[in-house]
Scaffold this motif. Structure first.
Motif, PDB file in Angstrom:
ATOM      1  N   VAL A 100       0.751  -1.269   0.176  1.00 37.51           N
ATOM      2  CA  VAL A 100      -0.044   0.012  -0.059  1.00 37.51           C
ATOM      3  C   VAL A 100       1.006   1.100   0.029  1.00 37.51           C
ATOM      4  O   VAL A 100       2.055   1.217   0.488  1.00 37.51           O
ATOM      5  N   LEU A 101       0.366   2.212  -0.447  1.00 34.85           N
ATOM      6  CA  LEU A 101       0.805   3.611  -0.498  1.00 34.85           C
ATOM      7  C   LEU A 101       0.137   4.368   0.617  1.00 34.85           C
ATOM      8  O   LEU A 101      -1.161   4.524   0.714  1.00 34.85           O
ATOM      9  N   VAL A 102       0.859   5.088   1.534  1.00 43.26           N
ATOM     10  CA  VAL A 102       0.348   6.052   2.381  1.00 43.26           C
ATOM     11  C   VAL A 102       0.955   7.373   2.258  1.00 43.26           C
ATOM     12  O   VAL A 102       2.083   7.560   2.264  1.00 43.26           O
ATOM     13  N   VAL A 103       0.041   8.357   2.474  1.00 41.15           N
ATOM     14  CA  VAL A 103       0.592   9.809   2.531  1.00 41.15           C
ATOM     15  C   VAL A 103      -0.166  10.385   3.610  1.00 41.15           C
ATOM     16  O   VAL A 103      -1.202  10.277   4.513  1.00 41.15           O
ATOM     17  N   ASP A 104       0.993  11.194   4.168  1.00 39.79           N
ATOM     18  CA  ASP A 104       0.750  12.118   5.479  1.00 39.79           C
ATOM     19  C   ASP A 104       1.854  13.343   5.590  1.00 39.79           C
ATOM     20  O   ASP A 104       2.724  13.227   4.828  1.00 39.79           O
ATOM     21  N   GLU A 105       1.603  14.433   6.366  1.00 43.50           N
ATOM     22  CA  GLU A 105       2.412  15.145   6.587  1.00 43.50           C
ATOM     23  C   GLU A 105       2.956  15.134   8.048  1.00 43.50           C
ATOM     24  O   GLU A 105       2.425  14.315   8.870  1.00 43.50           O
ATOM     25  N   THR A 106       4.099  15.742   8.271  1.00 40.10           N
ATOM     26  CA  THR A 106       4.460  15.906   9.823  1.00 40.10           C
ATOM     27  C   THR A 106       5.284  17.014   9.822  1.00 40.10           C
ATOM     28  O   THR A 106       5.764  17.763   8.834  1.00 40.10           O
ATOM     29  N   GLY A 107       5.330  17.622  11.066  1.00 40.28           N
ATOM     30  CA  GLY A 107       5.890  19.026  11.402  1.00 40.28           C
ATOM     31  C   GLY A 107       7.339  19.033  11.927  1.00 40.28           C
ATOM     32  O   GLY A 107       7.494  17.752  12.449  1.00 40.28           O
ATOM     33  N   PHE A 108       8.235  20.013  11.740  1.00 36.39           N
ATOM     34  CA  PHE A 108       9.440  19.924  12.312  1.00 36.39           C
ATOM     35  C   PHE A 108       9.406  21.456  12.979  1.00 36.39           C
ATOM     36  O   PHE A 108       9.626  22.673  12.309  1.00 36.39           O
ATOM     37  N   LEU A 109       9.522  21.506  14.354  1.00 36.63           N
ATOM     38  CA  LEU A 109       9.576  22.711  14.896  1.00 36.63           C
ATOM     39  C   LEU A 109      10.765  23.316  14.936  1.00 36.63           C
ATOM     40  O   LEU A 109      11.995  22.723  14.835  1.00 36.63           O
ATOM     41  N   LYS A 110      10.838  24.815  14.803  1.00 41.29           N
ATOM     42  CA  LYS A 110      11.829  25.606  14.442  1.00 41.29           C
ATOM     43  C   LYS A 110      11.883  26.646  15.226  1.00 41.29           C
ATOM     44  O   LYS A 110      10.527  27.291  15.677  1.00 41.29           O
ATOM     45  N   LYS A 111      12.845  27.357  15.413  1.00 33.28           N
ATOM     46  CA  LYS A 111      13.002  28.910  15.938  1.00 33.28           C
ATOM     47  C   LYS A 111      13.496  29.660  14.919  1.00 33.28           C
ATOM     48  O   LYS A 111      13.901  29.383  13.965  1.00 33.28           O
ATOM     49  N   GLY A 112      13.007  30.985  14.843  1.00 32.73           N
ATOM     50  CA  GLY A 112      13.337  31.850  13.965  1.00 32.73           C
ATOM     51  C   GLY A 112      12.327  31.841  12.748  1.00 32.73           C
ATOM     52  O   GLY A 112      11.270  31.124  12.803  1.00 32.73           O
ATOM     53  N   ARG A 113      12.778  32.539  11.729  1.00 28.91           N
ATOM     54  CA  ARG A 113      11.750  32.701  10.490  1.00 28.91           C
ATOM     55  C   ARG A 113      12.538  32.665   9.233  1.00 28.91           C
ATOM     56  O   ARG A 113      12.001  32.730   8.084  1.00 28.91           O
ATOM     57  N   HIS A 114      13.787  32.301   9.292  1.00 28.60           N
ATOM     58  CA  HIS A 114      14.605  32.183   8.028  1.00 28.60           C
ATOM     59  C   HIS A 114      14.596  30.924   7.330  1.00 28.60           C
ATOM     60  O   HIS A 114      15.012  30.608   6.253  1.00 28.60           O
ATOM     61  N   SER A 115      14.398  29.859   8.072  1.00 32.24           N
ATOM     62  CA  SER A 115      14.483  28.518   7.471  1.00 32.24           C
ATOM     63  C   SER A 115      13.405  28.364   6.631  1.00 32.24           C
ATOM     64  O   SER A 115      12.179  28.664   6.757  1.00 32.24           O
TER      65      SER A 115
END
Length: 394
Positions: A100-115
């Motif tokens: 099967v194929l599974v699609v989902d999103e995940t978050g990456f916590l960051k500081k600042g605003r430039h990344s």
């Protein structure tokens, strides 16, 4: 079979890792870049608590991280080609008609605003709005294991429309704002075009509510089980009359004996048992297919319900639909392992190509571990299926 065989003690890790390096070498170009990528991947397998440039450099015996930072930045190589090679490697290792194929999103916590792509947005990882990046991923899962095979950074609209932020982050000119479901459509189509055996496509309600994704899959004759919300609008013909309803309303038409107790696969505490039911949806379908509303109910709390739209070949059983729906957890385990063990969320690169390079190298490392596990499963399956000499003589 001895314990050393099925436990993997006899696996020649060095030879297997060389095999991975040969597979991904075409994407990396120059010998120096290939060596740097090898150091990077070796560092991902290390016990370093943070897979940052300095720590990976220390694991590689380098005095400074510049070489590994250059791998994510100035070096000339293709992260997308690496992604494609990893997908092929995973297909060879895990490919199965029941995959099967599974699609989902995940978050990456960051500081600042430039990344690149960072901003105040909802992170499913944190369960709330945070300053973070969000990536959309695709995983492949089969009886042999599961692994991430595609990744793409979500670029919020305020980033996509702001040239002064795009330029320092090296966002390519052809990258425009796209919703996460639009990204998922592209990623799923790209994956299916590559030809891995795929029995089902699975996703949560963010993607299941996207009619364009459903139409795309149906146009390809690709079965799916996609989650939807309880108030998702459903329209279909019934006895020549257009009916508009929603999953919660349709639930009220179910008879008490329509439910079946089925497992949704193994969980951390054993089989995950739920009650399941389904109702036919009266939309016209191509020959050989049916559409269903699939409903899952907690055995402890009858109000804890989940709803799915299913597009399946005629004759597909309720247990088969429930089993497919239950496999969506595999991508969550992929995220957990890749973050806890391989530094998926330790990316220091601020640029567009740096993010995709980091993620692609982590995907390669995770694919290697998935292949080792799959090889051990095949050994166990093969030995178990053979008749012992004592049994044969009886």
């Amino acid at each position: 079979m001895g314990v050393a065989e099925w436990a993997g003690t006899l696996v020649d890790w060095k030879a297997e890792l060389e095999g991975l390096r040969r597979v991904i070498a075409p994407a990396l170009g120059r010998a120096e870049t290939r060596r740097s990528a090898g150091m990077f991947i070796d560092g991902l397998f290390s016990a370093a608590s943070r897979k940052t440039g300095w720590m990976l450099a220390e694991q590689a015996g380098l005095e400074a991280p510049y070489r590994l930072q250059s791998l994510l930045g100035r070096s000339s190589w293709s992260a997308d080609q690496l992604r494609d090679l990893v997908r092929g490697y995973v297909t060879n290792a895990l490919g199965d008609p029941g995959g099967v194929l599974v699609v989902d999103e995940t978050g990456f916590l960051k500081k600042g605003r430039h990344s690149v792509g960072v901003g105040r947005q909802y992170s499913g990882t944190a369960g709330r709005i945070e300053n973070c990046q969000v990536g959309v991923f695709v995983a492949y899962a089969s009886r042999w294991g599961h692994a991430l095979i595609d990744r793409q950074l979500y670029l919020p609209k305020d980033w996509a429309d702001d040239a002064t932020r795009r330029r320092p982050a090296a966002v390519p000119d052809d990258v425009e704002f796209k919703t996460k479901p639009a990204m998922a459509r592209e990623m799923i189509e790209r994956t299916l075009d590559a030809g891995p055996p795929c029995a089902w496509v699975l996703a949560d309600a963010l993607y299941g509510s996207d009619s364009q994704l459903r139409h795309l899959l149906e146009g390809r004759g690709q079965p799916y089980v996609l989650a939807v919300r309880s108030n998702h609008t459903l329209r279909f013909l019934e006895d020549g009359t257009l009916v508009q309803t929603d999953p919660a309303t349709m639930l009220d038409t179910l008879a008490d004996d329509a439910w079946s107790s089925l497992t949704a696969g193994e969980g951390a505490k054993g089989p995950r048992l739920y009650d399941w039911a389904r109702l036919p949806l009266g939309w016209s379908t191509d020959d050989g297919f049916e559409r269903w509303l699939l409903i899952r109910r907690s055995r402890r709390d009858a109000q804890a319900l989940a709803y799915y739209l299913a597009y399946a070949r005629q004759g597909t059983s309720l247990p088969e639909l429930a089993a497919a729906a239950g496999l969506r957890w595999t991508i969550e385990e992929c995220f957990l392992r890749a973050k806890d063990d391989l530094g998926l969320d330790h990316c220091e690169a601020r640029s567009w190509h740096g993010w995709h390079r980091h993620m692609s190298l982590v995907l390669a490392a995770a694919a290697f571990l998935a292949k080792l596990s799959a090889d051990q499963r095949r050994i166990a399956f093969d030995k178990r299926d053979k008749t012992s000499p004592a049994a044969a003589a009886a």
